[in-house]
Design an enzyme around this catalytic site. Structure first.
Site, PDB file in Angstrom:
ATOM      1  N   ASP A   1      -7.502  -1.228  -5.005  1.00  0.00           N
ATOM      2  CA  ASP A   1      -8.965  -1.155  -4.869  1.00  0.00           C
ATOM      3  C   ASP A   1      -9.432  -0.549  -3.550  1.00  0.00           C
ATOM      4  O   ASP A   1     -10.616  -0.509  -3.272  1.00  0.00           O
ATOM      5  CB  ASP A   1      -9.582  -2.556  -5.037  1.00  0.00           C
TER       6      ASP A   1
ATOM      7  N   TYR B   1       0.892  -1.156   0.000  1.00  0.00           N
ATOM      8  CA  TYR B   1       0.000   0.000   0.000  1.00  0.00           C
ATOM      9  C   TYR B   1       0.929   1.205   0.000  1.00  0.00           C
ATOM     10  O   TYR B   1       1.660   1.404   0.990  1.00  0.00           O
ATOM     11  CB  TYR B   1      -0.840   0.069   1.277  1.00  0.00           C
TER      12      TYR B   1
ATOM     13  N   HIS C   1     -11.330  -6.727  -3.095  1.00  0.00           N
ATOM     14  CA  HIS C   1     -10.860  -6.727  -1.714  1.00  0.00           C
ATOM     15  C   HIS C   1     -11.784  -7.557  -0.809  1.00  0.00           C
ATOM     16  O   HIS C   1     -11.999  -7.235   0.353  1.00  0.00           O
ATOM     17  CB  HIS C   1     -10.774  -5.289  -1.184  1.00  0.00           C
TER      18      HIS C   1
HETATM   19  C1  LIG Z   1      -8.770  -9.764   7.088  1.00  0.00           C
HETATM   20  C2  LIG Z   1      -8.375  -9.359   5.709  1.00  0.00           C
HETATM   21  C3  LIG Z   1      -7.262  -8.580   5.534  1.00  0.00           C
HETATM   22  C4  LIG Z   1      -6.873  -8.202   4.250  1.00  0.00           C
HETATM   23  N1  LIG Z   1      -5.737  -7.486   4.091  1.00  0.00           N
HETATM   24  C5  LIG Z   1      -5.333  -7.162   2.846  1.00  0.00           C
HETATM   25  C6  LIG Z   1      -4.108  -6.481   2.665  1.00  0.00           C
HETATM   26  O1  LIG Z   1      -3.400  -6.177   3.604  1.00  0.00           O
HETATM   27  N2  LIG Z   1      -3.756  -6.179   1.388  1.00  0.00           N
HETATM   28  C7  LIG Z   1      -4.531  -6.513   0.297  1.00  0.00           C
HETATM   29  O2  LIG Z   1      -4.162  -6.222  -0.828  1.00  0.00           O
HETATM   30  N3  LIG Z   1      -5.689  -7.175   0.469  1.00  0.00           N
HETATM   31  C8  LIG Z   1      -6.091  -7.511   1.700  1.00  0.00           C
HETATM   32  N4  LIG Z   1      -7.253  -8.205   1.859  1.00  0.00           N
HETATM   33  C9  LIG Z   1      -8.016  -8.641   0.678  1.00  0.00           C
HETATM   34  C10 LIG Z   1      -7.555 -10.021   0.208  1.00  0.00           C
HETATM   35  O3  LIG Z   1      -6.284  -9.962  -0.366  1.00  0.00           O
HETATM   36  C11 LIG Z   1      -8.486 -10.634  -0.840  1.00  0.00           C
HETATM   37  O4  LIG Z   1      -8.624  -9.722  -1.894  1.00  0.00           O
HETATM   38  C12 LIG Z   1      -9.869 -11.000  -0.322  1.00  0.00           C
HETATM   39  O5  LIG Z   1      -9.828 -11.419   1.009  1.00  0.00           O
HETATM   40  C13 LIG Z   1     -10.439 -12.126  -1.171  1.00  0.00           C
HETATM   41  O6  LIG Z   1     -11.694 -12.473  -0.735  1.00  0.00           O
HETATM   42  P1  LIG Z   1     -12.032 -13.747   0.185  1.00  0.00           P
HETATM   43  O7  LIG Z   1     -11.689 -13.326   1.584  1.00  0.00           O
HETATM   44  O8  LIG Z   1     -13.465 -13.937  -0.044  1.00  0.00           O
HETATM   45  O9  LIG Z   1     -11.173 -14.888  -0.278  1.00  0.00           O
HETATM   46  C14 LIG Z   1      -7.647  -8.595   3.134  1.00  0.00           C
HETATM   47  C15 LIG Z   1      -8.787  -9.373   3.325  1.00  0.00           C
HETATM   48  C16 LIG Z   1      -9.155  -9.756   4.594  1.00  0.00           C
HETATM   49  C17 LIG Z   1     -10.368 -10.606   4.771  1.00  0.00           C
END
Ligand SMILES: Cc1cc2nc3c(=O)[nH]c(=O)nc-3n(C[C@H](O)[C@H](O)[C@H](O)COP(=O)(O)O)c2cc1C
Length: 511
Positions: A292, A262, A387
């Protein structure tokens, strides 16, 4: 002048008087790992905002601090003079006992899920199950929900607003049917593939997700070990709760990692992180730029889980607490300081100045942006993602974006690797995304819940049902041979699924 260091050993009253009084923006002390820190001058520059520190001022903050800060953070951010002294274990115990919440905490402290059952709502705790009894990602999520703290659960489970996108991300796969061919030799089954030229044993990868130590003390390192066990790629979050060095410490030979960034308002911080990652290129093979979430989504579950702290700051008589930044939940604290001014024109050149690693753009949600991404030679892959529904609610499911790309600019699929995440629960979901042209499929919450349900074994388990299910599904679709080296004509093709009934409308169509 720096205060004279002194040691607090002795009566609870003395300790409380010394530490507990310093709980305002003008003088803010906290205890961490048995040491008393004066963090007053750091309040304004805390990446998570000052409100969260104030909510822990005058107290032992170790329990809140530890799972969300990688080791080394204190040394990096505070001068040695900030350490005022040490607290004996005995005094600390007394202090912690004295600051336990009253028997009836404010109702808002418990997470209140929008639709699903809540761990806090049940009177009889459900029995804990061994990991072997968990057969799919739903089971794993349920088990983790019993075991992890309400704060961790709210952070992981939450999504923006009404969670419409989070739900749709998964529902959309149910609208796609498999088209099964018969009399095909399906004995050979090879799920291996490659990402950016690096071989992996499975098309399923660990999407970047912050704060794994909220679920389990072994954190991201355990997820990395589980990924090694399955030969899966792992993308490490910018906001991981362990350092990128620690996470790859026990990496298997050839294990594939990417590091997600980020970009921060203070670009020098991001540049410094990129230097660290560049120096570990034997492990980290690409930089994943997340796009995003230029602002944190409104994740109300996460915010509710933090309300008691916000109220505590106000109750401590801190004026203007409402205006102090940060503090609206773990998500908002983490996003504090994230740049909202990224553009095609400025950010990719800036990245090129600081790394020559390949770039993966995460959070592409339209065919227009997929097409644009293709114009930048340093961009080698895109991740179609919203996300996990945590940024803009009612954003389209990523599989819609994949369908858009197929329709309007299919050349993207041959010029870039297209990966996808969001809502993957079953092997069928993975296979459908692959059939429609995705090269890899990410899972975000799954590994976190796996970790919460059973540590490393739980994460391994989170992958297992997917692999097993993929193996079953491909028996219907035709043997899976993903790697281009092995077969010039992959067997998983769009005609393996019915996707015509998946409703998607681009803005161009709607206009
Ligand atoms: C608890 C949590 C923390 C996340 N942290 C990040 C992050 O630090 N950076 C990022 O690019 N996406 C982050 N994401 C998004 C995930 O990379 C991913 O896009 C998303 O969880 C996919 O959906 P799913 O949880 O249904 O598999 C996060 C998602 C969750 C649930």
């Amino acid at each position: 002048m720096s205060p004279t260091p002194f040691t607090f050993i002795g009566a609870e009253e003395k300790l409380t008087l010394a530490v507990a009084r310093h709980n305002t923006p003008d003088s803010c002390w906290v205890i961490l790992y048995g040491k008393v820190y004066d963090v007053t001058s750091f309040l304004g520059s805390h990446p998570g905002g000052s409100r969260i520190i104030l909510s822990l001022a005058g107290q032992d903050a170790t329990e809140d601090y530890d799972p969300v800060h990688p080791p080394g953070t204190l040394e990096e951010n505070l001068s040695p003079e900030a350490v005022l002294g040490t607290v004996s274990a005995e005094s600390l115990e007394k202090l912690n006992a004295a600051s336990q919440p009253s028997p009836s905490p404010p109702a808002a402290a418990a997470p209140v899920p929008a639709a699903a059952s809540t761990p806090a709502a049940k009177s009889e705790p459900e029995p804990l199950l061994p990991v072997q009894a968990l057969l799919n990602l739903d089971d794993i999520e349920k088990e983790a929900t019993k075991r992890i703290s309400p704060r961790a659960w709210a952070y992981y489970y939450s999504a923006s607003d009404d969670q419409i996108t989070k739900v749709r991300n998964n529902d959309v796969y149910r609208d796609i049917s498999m088209r099964q061919r018969v009399l095909v030799d399906v004995k050979a089954n090879d799920q291996s593939t490659s990402f950016l030229g690096h071989r992996v044993d499975t098309p399923v990868f660990v999407a970047p997700a912050a704060m794994a130590r909220l679920a389990h003390p072994d954190g991201e390192a355990a997820i990395a070990r589980a990924a090694a066990y399955f030969g899966a790629m792992m993308i490490v979050s910018n906001n991981a709760s362990m350092t990128p060095e620690q996470i790859v410490e026990a990496a298997a030979p050839g294990q594939l990692f990417g590091w997600q960034i980020y970009v921060q308002d203070g670009r020098d911080k991001s540049a410094a992180m990129l230097r660290r990652i560049n120096a570990m290129r034997e492990h980290y093979k690409f930089i994943c730029l997340t796009l995003d979430a230029p602002t944190p989504g409104k994740r109300e579950l996460d915010e509710r889980g933090n309300l008691d702290k916000v109220m505590r700051v106000a109750a401590a008589g801190n004026p203007g607490v409402g205006e102090r930044p940060g503090g609206g939940g773990v998500g908002q604290q983490l996003f504090f300081g994230t740049a909202a001014d990224l553009t095609w024109d400025t950010t990719l050149p800036w990245l090129a100045e600081h790394t020559d690693l390949p770039i993966v753009l995460k959070g592409v949600q339209t065919h227009e942006d997929a097409y644009l991404a293709m114009q930048y030679p340093q961009v080698k892959a895109i991740i179609l993602s919203n996300h996990g529904g945590r940024a803009c609610d009612t954003a389209a499911p990523p599989i819609h974006t994949l369908l858009e790309i197929r329709k309007y600019c299919p050349e993207v699929l041959s010029r870039l690797e297209v990966w996808i995440d969001g809502g993957i629960r079953r092997g069928t979901d993975v296979v459908k995304a692959l059939c429609l042209g995705a090269r890899g499929v990410g899972v975000g919450r799954g590994p976190l819940y796996g970790l919460g349900a059973g540590g490393q074994a739980g994460v391994e388990l989170a992958d297992f049902p997917l692999r097993e299910a993929i193996a079953i599904v491909i028996v219907f679709a035709g043997p899976l041979r993903l790697s281009a080296e092995q077969t010039p004509k992959p067997r998983l093709q769009p005609q393996c699924v019915y996707s015509v009934r998946v409703p998607f409308k681009t803005s161009a169509q709607a206009a």
